[in-house]
Design a protein around this motif. Structure first.
Motif, short mmCIF file in Angstrom:
data_model
loop_
_atom_site.label_atom_id
_atom_site.label_comp_id
_atom_site.label_asym_id
_atom_site.label_seq_id
_atom_site.Cartn_x
_atom_site.Cartn_y
_atom_site.Cartn_z
N SER A 1 -9.55 2.08 2.78
CA SER A 1 -9.32 0.65 3.01
C SER A 1 -8.37 0.48 4.18
O SER A 1 -7.72 1.43 4.63
CB SER A 1 -8.74 0.00 1.76
OG SER A 1 -7.51 0.61 1.40
N VAL A 2 -8.28 -0.75 4.67
CA VAL A 2 -7.34 -1.07 5.74
C VAL A 2 -6.05 -1.54 5.12
O VAL A 2 -6.04 -2.03 3.98
CB VAL A 2 -7.92 -2.16 6.67
CG1 VAL A 2 -9.18 -1.67 7.33
CG2 VAL A 2 -8.21 -3.45 5.87
N PRO A 3 -4.92 -1.39 5.80
CA PRO A 3 -3.64 -1.81 5.23
C PRO A 3 -3.60 -3.32 5.01
O PRO A 3 -4.16 -4.09 5.79
CB PRO A 3 -2.62 -1.36 6.26
CG PRO A 3 -3.38 -1.26 7.54
CD PRO A 3 -4.75 -0.81 7.14
N SER A 4 -2.96 -3.73 3.95
CA SER A 4 -2.77 -5.15 3.69
C SER A 4 -1.69 -5.70 4.61
O SER A 4 -0.86 -4.96 5.13
CB SER A 4 -2.38 -5.38 2.22
OG SER A 4 -1.12 -4.78 1.93
N PRO B 1 -1.58 5.88 0.79
CA PRO B 1 -2.43 7.00 1.25
C PRO B 1 -3.90 6.62 1.41
O PRO B 1 -4.62 7.26 2.18
CB PRO B 1 -2.24 8.05 0.16
CG PRO B 1 -1.68 7.33 -1.01
CD PRO B 1 -0.88 6.20 -0.47
N LYS B 2 -4.34 5.57 0.73
CA LYS B 2 -5.73 5.16 0.86
C LYS B 2 -6.03 4.50 2.20
O LYS B 2 -7.19 4.30 2.55
CB LYS B 2 -6.09 4.18 -0.28
CG LYS B 2 -6.06 4.81 -1.67
CD LYS B 2 -6.45 3.80 -2.73
CE LYS B 2 -6.42 4.41 -4.13
NZ LYS B 2 -6.80 3.41 -5.16
N THR B 3 -4.96 4.16 2.94
CA THR B 3 -5.15 3.43 4.20
C THR B 3 -4.91 4.31 5.43
O THR B 3 -4.90 3.79 6.55
CB THR B 3 -4.21 2.22 4.26
OG1 THR B 3 -2.85 2.69 4.35
CG2 THR B 3 -4.37 1.34 3.04
N VAL B 4 -4.71 5.64 5.24
CA VAL B 4 -4.44 6.51 6.39
C VAL B 4 -5.42 7.68 6.40
O VAL B 4 -6.03 8.03 5.39
CB VAL B 4 -2.99 7.03 6.37
CG1 VAL B 4 -2.02 5.89 6.57
CG2 VAL B 4 -2.68 7.76 5.08
N GLY B 5 -5.56 8.30 7.57
CA GLY B 5 -6.49 9.42 7.73
C GLY B 5 -7.86 8.93 8.16
O GLY B 5 -8.18 7.75 8.09
#
Length: 333
Positions: free
Chosen positions: A327-330, A318-322
């Motif tokens: 952050s960006v996806p690993s 969830p930290k990588t969407v919206g």
């Protein structure tokens, strides 16, 4: 007929024209593509039949349009079969296959699995949507479902008469079959006839409720006579001729329409294809705030999405969407 000839015509759409009658058409065979479409899901037989019919219609209709991207067919009703949705993606380059996908949404509690499939759709609408890609305006045509039609093919005929004023006829067959030495699989085949576009005769406006148009309302004189003759010939087609594999589409056209001077064009291969991807899922979530994303997050701390067409499952941090992503996806996600 050889196995090689059979394979050559599996999953193909063959355009043709009847020069004497001023009628164009398509012969479609869906075998592996339809098997893959239905293999993505565990539908009851009555829903499988609706999806098979809609997919075959989409293959026939999609190939009549010079598409840069996508044609979609949607049937929405108030019955147990709530939605049948299909997509036809035109080939991106000459010689490449078109791609097909389809799915259904239904109420299993209300579904009558012994009933005629079309009766499970109920009242609603039949729609064709055309998206030619970036920089174009999508087209949408809608007609009410004809409760007395008895099939999705008949509803498609009504759609073309009503929305496009093009006399159109479909003859379809589909079902599971077993070929010698092979496992059971879906086979489907159909013929589409469509009168070449012309200025339609003026239609009288009648008092009372508006009536859905039929092909007979759009033709007169020689055109009407030619249309009736071509349809009478198509009425003689047999299910096994439609689905194959013992009769090639070219042989079928000669058997049905040899006096109409049939002329064939290059066949179009087709296959199952889905456009879903993690990038598309992320893009669809990009409009949501961090608070919205939090509401979508599972107890396991993931945002998940499933593709209704192919069943692909996506699980995202969830930290990588919206649009407020932290952050960006690993690379490993």
């Amino acid at each position: 007929m050889s196995i090689g000839s059979q394979i050559a015509w599996d999953d193909t759409i063959l355009p043709f024209q009847l020069d004497r009658s001023d009628i164009r058409g398509r012969v479609a065979r869906l075998d592996g593509a339809l098997d893959t479409i239905l293999g993505q899901h565990d539908y009851p037989p009555v829903i499988e039949a609706l999806v098979a019919e809609a997919a075959l219609l989409t293959a026939l209709i999609g190939q009549t349009i010079d598409l840069r991207w996508k044609l979609s067919l949607q049937i929405r009703g108030d019955g147990p079969a709530r939605l049948i949705a299909t997509d036809y993606f035109g080939p991106s380059a000459a010689g490449e296959p078109a791609r097909l996908r389809a799915y259904a949404s239904f109420d299993a509690q209300r579904l009558d699995e012994k009933a005629d499939p079309f009766s499970q759709v109920g009242k609603g609408f039949f729609a064709i949507l055309i998206d030619q890609g970036e920089g174009t305006v999508p087209y949408q045509g809608i007609t009410p479902l004809n409760a007395e039609a008895g099939s999705l093919a008949a509803c498609a005929e009504t759609y073309f008469a009503q929305s496009e004023q093009l006399p159109t006829r479909f003859s379809l067959s589909f079902g599971k079959s077993i070929l010698p030495g092979q496992a059971e699989g879906w086979r489907a085949g159909g013929v589409m006839l469509q009168h070449m576009p012309k200025a339609s005769p003026l239609l009288e406006q009648k008092e009372g409720e508006p009536q859905l148009l039929a092909a007979a309302d759009l033709l007169e004189g020689d055109d009407e006579e030619n249309w009736v003759r071509a349809n009478t010939l198509l009425d003689t087609v047999e299910d096994l001729e439609l689905i194959g594999p013992t009769v090639q589409p070219t042989e079928l056209l000669l058997r049905l329409f040899h006096e109409e001077s049939p002329r064939v064009y290059d066949p179009q291969p087709a296959q199952f294809g889905c456009t879903c991807s993690e990038a598309r899922v992320r893009n669809s979530l990009s409009i949501y705030s961090a608070k919205d994303i939090e509401k979508m997050t599972t107890p396991e701390g993931r945002v998940t999405a499933d593709c209704q067409f192919c069943g692909a499952h996506y699980s995202l941090d969830p930290k990588t969407v919206g649009f407020e992503a932290e952050s960006v996806p690993s690379d490993g996600e």
